[in-house]
Design a protein around this motif. Sequence first.
Motif, mmCIF file in Angstrom:
data_model
loop_
_atom_site.group_PDB
_atom_site.id
_atom_site.type_symbol
_atom_site.label_atom_id
_atom_site.label_comp_id
_atom_site.label_asym_id
_atom_site.label_seq_id
_atom_site.Cartn_x
_atom_site.Cartn_y
_atom_site.Cartn_z
ATOM 1 N N ALA A 299 1.300 -1.596 0.156
ATOM 2 C CA ALA A 299 -0.214 0.337 0.324
ATOM 3 C C ALA A 299 0.859 1.141 -0.461
ATOM 4 N N LEU A 300 2.308 1.183 0.894
ATOM 5 C CA LEU A 300 2.716 2.678 0.698
ATOM 6 C C LEU A 300 3.732 2.385 -0.872
ATOM 7 N N LEU A 301 3.853 1.736 -1.630
ATOM 8 C CA LEU A 301 4.651 1.438 -2.958
ATOM 9 C C LEU A 301 3.490 2.289 -3.545
ATOM 10 N N CYS A 302 2.180 2.212 -3.069
ATOM 11 C CA CYS A 302 1.361 2.416 -4.211
ATOM 12 C C CYS A 302 1.061 4.402 -3.882
ATOM 13 N N ILE B 29 9.290 8.708 -0.933
ATOM 14 C CA ILE B 29 9.285 8.814 -0.005
ATOM 15 C C ILE B 29 8.556 7.592 0.677
ATOM 16 N N SER B 30 6.972 7.718 -0.422
ATOM 17 C CA SER B 30 6.946 5.956 -0.480
ATOM 18 C C SER B 30 7.407 4.759 -0.825
ATOM 19 N N ALA B 31 7.899 4.677 -1.966
ATOM 20 C CA ALA B 31 8.966 4.170 -2.109
ATOM 21 C C ALA B 31 9.721 3.652 -0.708
ATOM 22 N N ALA B 32 11.123 4.432 -0.660
ATOM 23 C CA ALA B 32 11.566 4.037 0.267
ATOM 24 C C ALA B 32 10.813 3.430 1.616
ATOM 25 N N TYR C 206 10.208 -0.189 1.132
ATOM 26 C CA TYR C 206 10.874 -0.601 0.420
ATOM 27 C C TYR C 206 11.648 -1.275 1.896
ATOM 28 N N VAL C 207 11.784 -0.706 3.119
ATOM 29 C CA VAL C 207 12.005 -0.561 4.532
ATOM 30 C C VAL C 207 10.788 -1.927 5.362
ATOM 31 N N ILE C 208 9.472 -1.438 4.982
ATOM 32 C CA ILE C 208 8.675 -2.401 5.646
ATOM 33 C C ILE C 208 8.756 -3.961 4.870
ATOM 34 N N LEU C 209 8.851 -3.747 3.498
ATOM 35 C CA LEU C 209 8.913 -4.931 3.166
ATOM 36 C C LEU C 209 10.603 -5.821 2.959
ATOM 37 N N PHE C 210 10.887 -4.699 3.448
ATOM 38 C CA PHE C 210 12.451 -5.759 3.560
ATOM 39 C C PHE C 210 13.166 -6.435 4.721
ATOM 40 N N THR C 211 12.378 -5.475 5.921
ATOM 41 C CA THR C 211 12.369 -6.345 7.180
ATOM 42 C C THR C 211 11.344 -6.911 7.330
ATOM 43 N N THR C 212 10.215 -7.468 6.628
ATOM 44 C CA THR C 212 9.178 -7.756 6.727
ATOM 45 C C THR C 212 9.482 -9.684 6.137
ATOM 46 N N PRO C 213 9.211 -11.065 6.850
ATOM 47 C CA PRO C 213 10.028 -12.228 6.082
ATOM 48 C C PRO C 213 8.664 -12.865 5.181
ATOM 49 N N ASN C 214 9.692 -13.081 3.843
ATOM 50 C CA ASN C 214 8.099 -13.652 3.571
ATOM 51 C C ASN C 214 7.635 -15.030 4.402
#
Length: 404
Positions: free
Chosen positions: A338-341, A376-379, A382-390
């Motif tokens: 949702a942030l990336l959107c 800001i949305s991209a950063a 990215y941080v939220i998804l990078f720090t969340t394990p799949n």
Amino acid sequence: MNAPDIAMRPFSMMRAFLATEAAGGMILIVSAVFAMIVANSALSQIYVEALHYHLGGLSLLHWINDGLMALFFLVVGLEIKREVLDGQLSRWSDRVLPGAAAAAGVVAPALIYVLVNRNDAAGLRGWAIPAATDIAFALGVLALLGSRVPSSLKIFLTAVAIIDDLIAVLIIAFFYTADLNLVPLAGAGMGLGILVLCNRFGVRSLWPYLIIGSAIWLCVLQSGIHATLAGVAVAMTVPLTRTPGKPDDQNSPLYRLEHGLHPWVAFLIVPIFGFANAGVSLAGFAPTDALASVPLGVSLGLFLGKQIGIFTAVWLLVRAGWAERPRDAGWRQIYGVALLCGIGFTMSLFIGGLAFGEGSHQNDAAKLGVLLASIISAAAGYVILFTTPNRDNLDLKAAIEKAH
């Protein structure tokens, strides 16, 4: 529909689409950064003069925004038609979640923008600038994350972006159309009628659609309706033929045209558009100018409005039992998408030019808001998804630990 039918839906086309969009997004990011560097260097005057160089009665910038971008909108129209008829949006159950998310992701940013600009009558014309997500830019960020993001979320993001592109097209048609010239508009209507007949009589050669489509674009250019909408209109007439057992029928006219144009649009046209429109000279701006109503409304609309609208819509539908959460995706990952959107680059810049006029101070201010919000949305995404394990990785780790 039985299980084999579901398995044979066009995932191979979707994977190819995602791969191309992600790579194109990388190039778009580079072109935008390069444009900002050039616009704020000793080459800035050459940059501006080149864009306003007239050729055939139109400036170079006009040819890019009204000509080349018509091909972008043609591909958008082809993607929308294919996904609705034979793809990830072909069933109502598939459309509910991304459809509601896209709608909320258009309304919430617009409301925030209007709230911020409520005392600026001229600024209110830009209410639709934060409406659309830049699919190439967003998928480019997702590509950097690799397997950390489940494929279901990539498909969800693509569907949301395609639907809000459709909404943005309708907004342009209804709210950003100048005075109509009925004679060329009638000519465009006749051309579309001929293409509809070609479709109905099974004409599978692409040449009639391309030649008559070019004439339609010229008529629309003269009609007062924005010329790029001709691309979407023509796309709706291109036949999508389907062969049983072959969801990705490579002989389908729509399939051939989309796959023929898509690399050119992703790797050339959109980056050229980005380079021509992202170059904002910061020489006349003070840091406090980012807090003016137009850039602030655009920034908050994209960054806050998109995440609030999309995440809330998904949460409410899933909690109400009206839709299922994307497979293998946690709520933190959905929030990251949702942030990336909030990356609204291409369509937002395009609507800003329609709202305020190319070269105007308000348009430059809107561009500044788009760039800030997109970065800001991209950063943040990215941080939220990078720090969340799949979840897949967690399941694999648990299985290994259990085996030992």
